[in-house]
Scaffold this motif. Sequence first.
Motif, PDB file in Angstrom:
ATOM      1  N   SER A 184       4.565 -18.001   5.401  1.00 15.65           N
ATOM      2  CA  SER A 184       4.650 -16.538   5.406  1.00 15.65           C
ATOM      3  C   SER A 184       3.297 -15.929   5.101  1.00 15.65           C
ATOM      4  CB  SER A 184       5.683 -16.068   4.393  1.00 15.65           C
ATOM      5  OG  SER A 184       6.956 -16.591   4.670  1.00 15.65           O
ATOM      6  N   ARG A 185       2.627 -16.479   4.099  1.00 16.74           N
ATOM      7  CA  ARG A 185       1.307 -15.947   3.736  1.00 16.74           C
ATOM      8  C   ARG A 185       0.296 -16.178   4.848  1.00 16.74           C
ATOM      9  NH1 ARG A 185       2.846 -18.126  -1.362  1.00 16.74           N
ATOM     10  NH2 ARG A 185       1.594 -20.001  -0.989  1.00 16.74           N
ATOM     11  N   ALA A 186       0.435 -17.298   5.579  1.00 15.74           N
ATOM     12  CA  ALA A 186      -0.477 -17.568   6.686  1.00 15.74           C
ATOM     13  C   ALA A 186      -0.289 -16.550   7.814  1.00 15.74           C
ATOM     14  CB  ALA A 186      -0.245 -18.980   7.218  1.00 15.74           C
ATOM     15  N   VAL A 187       0.955 -16.171   8.079  1.00 21.86           N
ATOM     16  CA  VAL A 187       1.218 -15.163   9.107  1.00 21.86           C
ATOM     17  C   VAL A 187       0.550 -13.843   8.734  1.00 21.86           C
ATOM     18  CG1 VAL A 187       3.014 -13.755  10.167  1.00 21.86           C
ATOM     19  CG2 VAL A 187       3.351 -16.220   9.909  1.00 21.86           C
ATOM     20  N   LEU A 188       0.725 -13.429   7.476  1.00 24.19           N
ATOM     21  CA  LEU A 188       0.138 -12.169   7.024  1.00 24.19           C
ATOM     22  C   LEU A 188      -1.387 -12.239   7.011  1.00 24.19           C
ATOM     23  CD1 LEU A 188       2.602 -11.331   4.100  1.00 24.19           C
ATOM     24  CD2 LEU A 188       2.649 -10.507   6.468  1.00 24.19           C
ATOM     25  N   ALA A 189      -1.929 -13.386   6.608  1.00 23.83           N
ATOM     26  CA  ALA A 189      -3.390 -13.542   6.589  1.00 23.83           C
ATOM     27  C   ALA A 189      -3.957 -13.457   8.000  1.00 23.83           C
ATOM     28  CB  ALA A 189      -3.763 -14.873   5.938  1.00 23.83           C
ATOM     29  N   GLY A 190      -3.259 -14.058   8.957  1.00 22.26           N
ATOM     30  CA  GLY A 190      -3.726 -13.987  10.336  1.00 22.26           C
ATOM     31  C   GLY A 190      -3.731 -12.566  10.868  1.00 22.26           C
ATOM     32  N   MET A 191      -2.710 -11.786  10.492  1.00 18.61           N
ATOM     33  CA  MET A 191      -2.666 -10.389  10.922  1.00 18.61           C
ATOM     34  C   MET A 191      -3.813  -9.591  10.325  1.00 18.61           C
ATOM     35  SD  MET A 191       1.462  -9.659  10.707  1.00 18.61           S
ATOM     36  CE  MET A 191       1.248  -7.935  11.199  1.00 18.61           C
ATOM     37  N   GLU A 192      -4.098  -9.824   9.044  1.00 14.78           N
ATOM     38  CA  GLU A 192      -5.158  -9.046   8.396  1.00 14.78           C
ATOM     39  C   GLU A 192      -6.532  -9.450   8.897  1.00 14.78           C
ATOM     40  OE1 GLU A 192      -5.778  -6.973   4.139  1.00 14.78           O
ATOM     41  OE2 GLU A 192      -4.982  -9.012   4.113  1.00 14.78           O
ATOM     42  N   VAL A 193      -6.732 -10.737   9.148  1.00 10.09           N
ATOM     43  CA  VAL A 193      -8.020 -11.204   9.644  1.00 10.09           C
ATOM     44  C   VAL A 193      -8.315 -10.627  11.027  1.00 10.09           C
ATOM     45  CG1 VAL A 193      -9.269 -13.247  10.456  1.00 10.09           C
ATOM     46  CG2 VAL A 193      -8.106 -13.296   8.256  1.00 10.09           C
ATOM     47  N   SER A 194      -7.284 -10.342  11.796  1.00 10.55           N
ATOM     48  CA  SER A 194      -7.471  -9.790  13.139  1.00 10.55           C
ATOM     49  C   SER A 194      -8.142  -8.418  13.123  1.00 10.55           C
ATOM     50  CB  SER A 194      -6.124  -9.664  13.845  1.00 10.55           C
ATOM     51  OG  SER A 194      -5.361  -8.590  13.310  1.00 10.55           O
ATOM     52  N   ALA A 195      -8.121  -7.745  11.970  1.00  7.10           N
ATOM     53  CA  ALA A 195      -8.714  -6.408  11.771  1.00  7.10           C
ATOM     54  C   ALA A 195      -7.876  -5.300  12.362  1.00  7.10           C
ATOM     55  CB  ALA A 195     -10.138  -6.329  12.327  1.00  7.10           C
ATOM     56  N   TYR A 196      -6.782  -5.613  13.051  1.00  5.72           N
ATOM     57  CA  TYR A 196      -5.900  -4.553  13.524  1.00  5.72           C
ATOM     58  C   TYR A 196      -5.063  -3.981  12.383  1.00  5.72           C
ATOM     59  CZ  TYR A 196      -6.703  -5.350  18.511  1.00  5.72           C
ATOM     60  OH  TYR A 196      -7.266  -5.434  19.764  1.00  5.72           O
ATOM     61  N   PHE A 197      -4.743  -4.819  11.409  1.00  7.89           N
ATOM     62  CA  PHE A 197      -3.813  -4.444  10.347  1.00  7.89           C
ATOM     63  C   PHE A 197      -4.522  -4.455   8.997  1.00  7.89           C
ATOM     64  CE2 PHE A 197      -1.694  -6.721  13.742  1.00  7.89           C
ATOM     65  CZ  PHE A 197      -0.663  -5.866  14.086  1.00  7.89           C
ATOM     66  N   LYS A 198      -4.214  -3.449   8.197  1.00  6.39           N
ATOM     67  CA  LYS A 198      -4.741  -3.369   6.837  1.00  6.39           C
ATOM     68  C   LYS A 198      -3.559  -3.182   5.893  1.00  6.39           C
ATOM     69  CE  LYS A 198      -7.839  -0.721   3.829  1.00  6.39           C
ATOM     70  NZ  LYS A 198      -8.750   0.449   3.754  1.00  6.39           N
ATOM     71  N   PHE A 199      -3.289  -4.197   5.090  1.00  6.21           N
ATOM     72  CA  PHE A 199      -2.124  -4.150   4.215  1.00  6.21           C
ATOM     73  C   PHE A 199      -2.407  -3.246   3.017  1.00  6.21           C
ATOM     74  CE2 PHE A 199      -1.562  -8.287   6.379  1.00  6.21           C
ATOM     75  CZ  PHE A 199      -0.355  -8.000   7.001  1.00  6.21           C
ATOM     76  N   VAL A 200      -1.552  -2.263   2.853  1.00  4.62           N
ATOM     77  CA  VAL A 200      -1.780  -1.239   1.827  1.00  4.62           C
ATOM     78  C   VAL A 200      -0.686  -1.202   0.766  1.00  4.62           C
ATOM     79  CG1 VAL A 200      -3.140   0.223   3.377  1.00  4.62           C
ATOM     80  CG2 VAL A 200      -0.648   0.519   3.273  1.00  4.62           C
ATOM     81  N   GLY A 201       0.337  -2.035   0.887  1.00  5.90           N
ATOM     82  CA  GLY A 201       1.387  -2.013  -0.121  1.00  5.90           C
ATOM     83  C   GLY A 201       2.622  -2.758   0.341  1.00  5.90           C
ATOM     84  N   VAL A 202       3.653  -2.690  -0.463  1.00  2.00           N
ATOM     85  CA  VAL A 202       4.913  -3.360  -0.163  1.00  2.00           C
ATOM     86  C   VAL A 202       6.044  -2.343  -0.167  1.00  2.00           C
ATOM     87  CG1 VAL A 202       4.133  -5.552  -1.137  1.00  2.00           C
ATOM     88  CG2 VAL A 202       5.316  -3.912  -2.596  1.00  2.00           C
ATOM     89  N   VAL A 203       7.100  -2.667   0.542  1.00  2.00           N
ATOM     90  CA  VAL A 203       8.317  -1.866   0.525  1.00  2.00           C
ATOM     91  C   VAL A 203       9.456  -2.758   0.046  1.00  2.00           C
ATOM     92  CG1 VAL A 203       7.576  -0.285   2.343  1.00  2.00           C
ATOM     93  CG2 VAL A 203       8.778  -2.378   2.967  1.00  2.00           C
ATOM     94  N   THR A 204      10.486  -2.141  -0.469  1.00  2.00           N
ATOM     95  CA  THR A 204      11.581  -2.894  -1.082  1.00  2.00           C
ATOM     96  C   THR A 204      12.823  -2.983  -0.209  1.00  2.00           C
ATOM     97  OG1 THR A 204      12.308  -0.868  -2.208  1.00  2.00           O
ATOM     98  CG2 THR A 204      10.803  -2.326  -3.401  1.00  2.00           C
TER      99      THR A 204
END
Length: 377
Positions: free
Chosen positions: A65-85
Amino acid sequence: MSIFSVSRFLAVMVKEFIQMKRDRVTFVMMIGIPIMQLVMFGFAINTDPHDLPTMIEMNDASPTSRAVLAGMEVSAYFKFVGVVTGQADGDRALRDGRANFIVVIPPDFERDILRGEAPSVLITADASDPTAVSSAVGALQGIIDVALRQTLTGPLQAVAGSPAPFGVVVHKQFNPEGETATNIVPGLLAVILSMTMVMITAVAIVRESERGTMESLIATPVRPLEVMMGKILPYVFVGYTQTIVFLIAAQALFAVPFTGSRLAFFVGFNLYIVVNLALGFLISTAARTQMQAMQISFFLLLPTILLSGFMFPFAGMPNWAQTIGTAIPATHFLRLTRKVMLKGGEMADITGDLTAIGIIMAVIVVLSLLRYRQTLD
């Protein structure tokens, strides 16, 4: 007398250059507008936006799961700004503009991959601005495939082949068909009101000064605030007429929805009309002629169109351009109209936008009153 005299021609030309030098506003416009266009189109405008605000609903904290999110952020298209519940929290984040994407990692994500059950990652996108999210959505599958190939190695390599060990489901909200008109038309109201309200007010007041009627008004006991209110309010009804015609045409011609609170929209567009009329009044205190008033109005219209998020994604602009855009009333009214018309926004959802427009209006009103002259120069 000769038909054409070089000396007379040169005399007239020199006179025009002298007049141009004296008309400083026009001279600044001639230099300033090309420079502004060059800077904005060269540096600020980006049709392939990156660093789009993204929030996560993390139901599985595994390495995959963390690898999927890391790949998205490294792409520079996505910037993670928080979490939702949960879904309701994610919908609120999309509606109020805090996020362009919500990424939902399902429970037992890694376990289901290893079992060959092909789980799905749900990505909800705010498609009210299709230009802002289309490139990122198109690149998603490839981004995640690369991230997984780098993670699923050794004994896990068997599940990293083809077909993909999991799916990516993209759910587009607020404009699922990706209709350009659905995005452009609500924002167009902000541009139309800004263009007409500012220019009408500025030109009308300067016209009185040119005709000498302002001198008679200044000679009376009327106070600056009374002059401003008296000049501005009649044009509020012009804004009402434009808005009513616009909304009817938007629904009849383009089937643009209106899903939110009409009270919220009513409050927002009234405040926006007033701030633009106040801006027109401020311009009239700086302009000496109607031509100058129109030139200054046009000069301010350029950033309204280019830096407000009307034509180009706001999130794709550099930080300095976003800072300038935040000071433009149209930026906040554009967000307000899209929230109310496309996202079902209520009063609580537009509080921040109303506050921003109110602050800008207060600054403009104070500057206008300070510049207003009780006596003619």
